[in-house]
Design a protein around this motif. Structure first.
Motif, PDB file in Angstrom:
ATOM      1  N   PHE A  74       0.832  -1.204   0.000  1.00 46.58           N
ATOM      2  CA  PHE A  74       0.000   0.000   0.000  1.00 46.58           C
ATOM      3  C   PHE A  74       0.867   1.255   0.000  1.00 46.58           C
ATOM      4  O   PHE A  74       0.624   2.191  -0.773  1.00 46.58           O
ATOM      5  N   ASN A  75       1.868   1.295   0.873  1.00 49.64           N
ATOM      6  CA  ASN A  75       2.737   2.471   0.956  1.00 49.64           C
ATOM      7  C   ASN A  75       3.563   2.657  -0.316  1.00 49.64           C
ATOM      8  O   ASN A  75       3.807   3.787  -0.746  1.00 49.64           O
ATOM      9  N   LYS A  76       3.983   1.537  -0.914  1.00 48.89           N
ATOM     10  CA  LYS A  76       4.813   1.608  -2.118  1.00 48.89           C
ATOM     11  C   LYS A  76       4.032   2.174  -3.298  1.00 48.89           C
ATOM     12  O   LYS A  76       4.596   2.855  -4.163  1.00 48.89           O
ATOM     13  N   LYS A  78       1.328   4.182  -2.968  1.00 49.35           N
ATOM     14  CA  LYS A  78       0.542   5.343  -2.558  1.00 49.35           C
ATOM     15  C   LYS A  78       0.735   6.526  -3.491  1.00 49.35           C
ATOM     16  O   LYS A  78      -0.241   7.132  -3.963  1.00 49.35           O
ATOM     17  N   LEU A  79       1.992   6.898  -3.771  1.00 48.03           N
ATOM     18  CA  LEU A  79       2.234   8.046  -4.644  1.00 48.03           C
ATOM     19  C   LEU A  79       1.773   7.756  -6.070  1.00 48.03           C
ATOM     20  O   LEU A  79       1.288   8.655  -6.758  1.00 48.03           O
ATOM     21  N   LYS A  80       1.906   6.533  -6.505  1.00 42.63           N
ATOM     22  CA  LYS A  80       1.447   6.163  -7.842  1.00 42.63           C
ATOM     23  C   LYS A  80      -0.053   6.406  -7.972  1.00 42.63           C
ATOM     24  O   LYS A  80      -0.517   6.976  -8.967  1.00 42.63           O
ATOM     25  N   ARG A  81      -0.812   5.987  -6.973  1.00 46.70           N
ATOM     26  CA  ARG A  81      -2.263   6.208  -7.009  1.00 46.70           C
ATOM     27  C   ARG A  81      -2.599   7.694  -7.018  1.00 46.70           C
ATOM     28  O   ARG A  81      -3.500   8.136  -7.740  1.00 46.70           O
ATOM     29  N   SER A  82      -1.865   8.456  -6.228  1.00 46.23           N
ATOM     30  CA  SER A  82      -2.095   9.909  -6.182  1.00 46.23           C
ATOM     31  C   SER A  82      -1.782  10.558  -7.526  1.00 46.23           C
ATOM     32  O   SER A  82      -2.505  11.450  -7.980  1.00 46.23           O
ATOM     33  N   ALA A  83      -0.692  10.110  -8.170  1.00 47.40           N
ATOM     34  CA  ALA A  83      -0.305  10.675  -9.467  1.00 47.40           C
ATOM     35  C   ALA A  83      -1.354  10.366 -10.537  1.00 47.40           C
ATOM     36  O   ALA A  83      -1.732  11.235 -11.326  1.00 47.40           O
ATOM     37  N   LEU A  84      -1.838   9.136 -10.554  1.00 45.33           N
ATOM     38  CA  LEU A  84      -2.849   8.757 -11.547  1.00 45.33           C
ATOM     39  C   LEU A  84      -4.144   9.538 -11.340  1.00 45.33           C
ATOM     40  O   LEU A  84      -4.801   9.943 -12.307  1.00 45.33           O
ATOM     41  N   LYS A  85      -4.489   9.759 -10.080  1.00 43.61           N
ATOM     42  CA  LYS A  85      -5.700  10.534  -9.782  1.00 43.61           C
ATOM     43  C   LYS A  85      -5.521  11.985 -10.212  1.00 43.61           C
ATOM     44  O   LYS A  85      -6.452  12.608 -10.758  1.00 43.61           O
ATOM     45  N   ALA A  86      -4.324  12.531  -9.982  1.00 46.89           N
ATOM     46  CA  ALA A  86      -4.048  13.919 -10.379  1.00 46.89           C
ATOM     47  C   ALA A  86      -4.119  14.073 -11.895  1.00 46.89           C
ATOM     48  O   ALA A  86      -4.609  15.099 -12.406  1.00 46.89           O
ATOM     49  N   ILE A  87      -3.633  13.080 -12.624  1.00 40.35           N
ATOM     50  CA  ILE A  87      -3.694  13.127 -14.086  1.00 40.35           C
ATOM     51  C   ILE A  87      -5.137  13.147 -14.562  1.00 40.35           C
ATOM     52  O   ILE A  87      -5.510  13.905 -15.467  1.00 40.35           O
TER      53      ILE A  87
END
Length: 202
Positions: A74-76, A78-87
């Motif tokens: 989950f932690n690994k 986390k930023l990937k999910r945030s980046a995809l959502k921002a896109i």
């Protein structure tokens, strides 16, 4: 004759009755002296046999191991999910849409490749970094890499050579399939990036 027979019969009945009474009395006395039957105590599960301790330890290890793996995953990501959502939240009508997309891409790469000199990569060196990560992912094709090249080039021109929608798709696709990197790729990047530190292109 009948009276004699009756007398004998009555005598036998009395003898039998007295004998039975005596036997019954003796039996009652014997039963009264008997102690109650003891069924013993119910067997306790304590102390546990060593096999149960091994089973309990195994279950505990599995539970904590599963929790640790899930938390790390989950932690690994986390930023990937945030980046995809921002896109996904970037609109094609935004004036700085392309710049935001490029910034999201660079931030994601910097997060998963945390090397100080990676931030200085531009032009061919930057594109090479993206291509190296995309080699093991068939979902990221040459068209996607070309669009990422056009995205970076558009930051320095008045008329972009790529649409916002195409840039969104390319950045989304690359981040989704190339991040986070495998451990082997991360180690290779750490040793190879210093040689590219001065390679800049505008």
């Amino acid at each position: 004759m009948n009276s004699v027979t009756n007398s004998i019969t009555n005598l036998l009945i009395n003898i039998t009755t007295n004998t039975n009474s005596s036997v019954d009395a003796s039996l009652d006395a014997a039963l009264a002296n008997l102690a109650d039957i003891s069924v013993g105590q119910t067997p306790s599960i304590w102390p546990l046999a060593w096999g149960w301790w091994v089973l309990i330890l195994l279950v505990v290890v599995i539970i904590f191991g599963t929790f640790w793996i899930a938390t790390r995953y989950f932690n690994k990501h986390k930023l990937k999910r945030s980046a995809l959502k921002a896109i996904e939240n970037i609109s094609h009508s935004e004036s700085q849409a392309l710049s935001k997309l490029h910034a999201i891409l660079r931030s994601a790469v910097m997060h998963y490749f945390p090397f100080e000199n990676l931030n200085s990569l531009r032009g061919l060196a930057w594109q090479e970094r993206l291509q190296v990560s995309a080699k093991q992912n068939k979902q990221v094709d040459e068209q996607c890499l070309l669009q990422l090249t056009q995205l970076e080039a558009s930051l320095y021109t008045k008329k972009p050579s790529i649409s916002v929608d195409d840039a969104k798709n390319a950045v989304y696709l690359w981040i989704k399939h190339c991040l986070p990197p495998a451990s082997a790729e991360l180690q290779n990047t750490e040793t190879s990036v210093p040689s590219r530190k001065g390679d800049k292109h505008v």
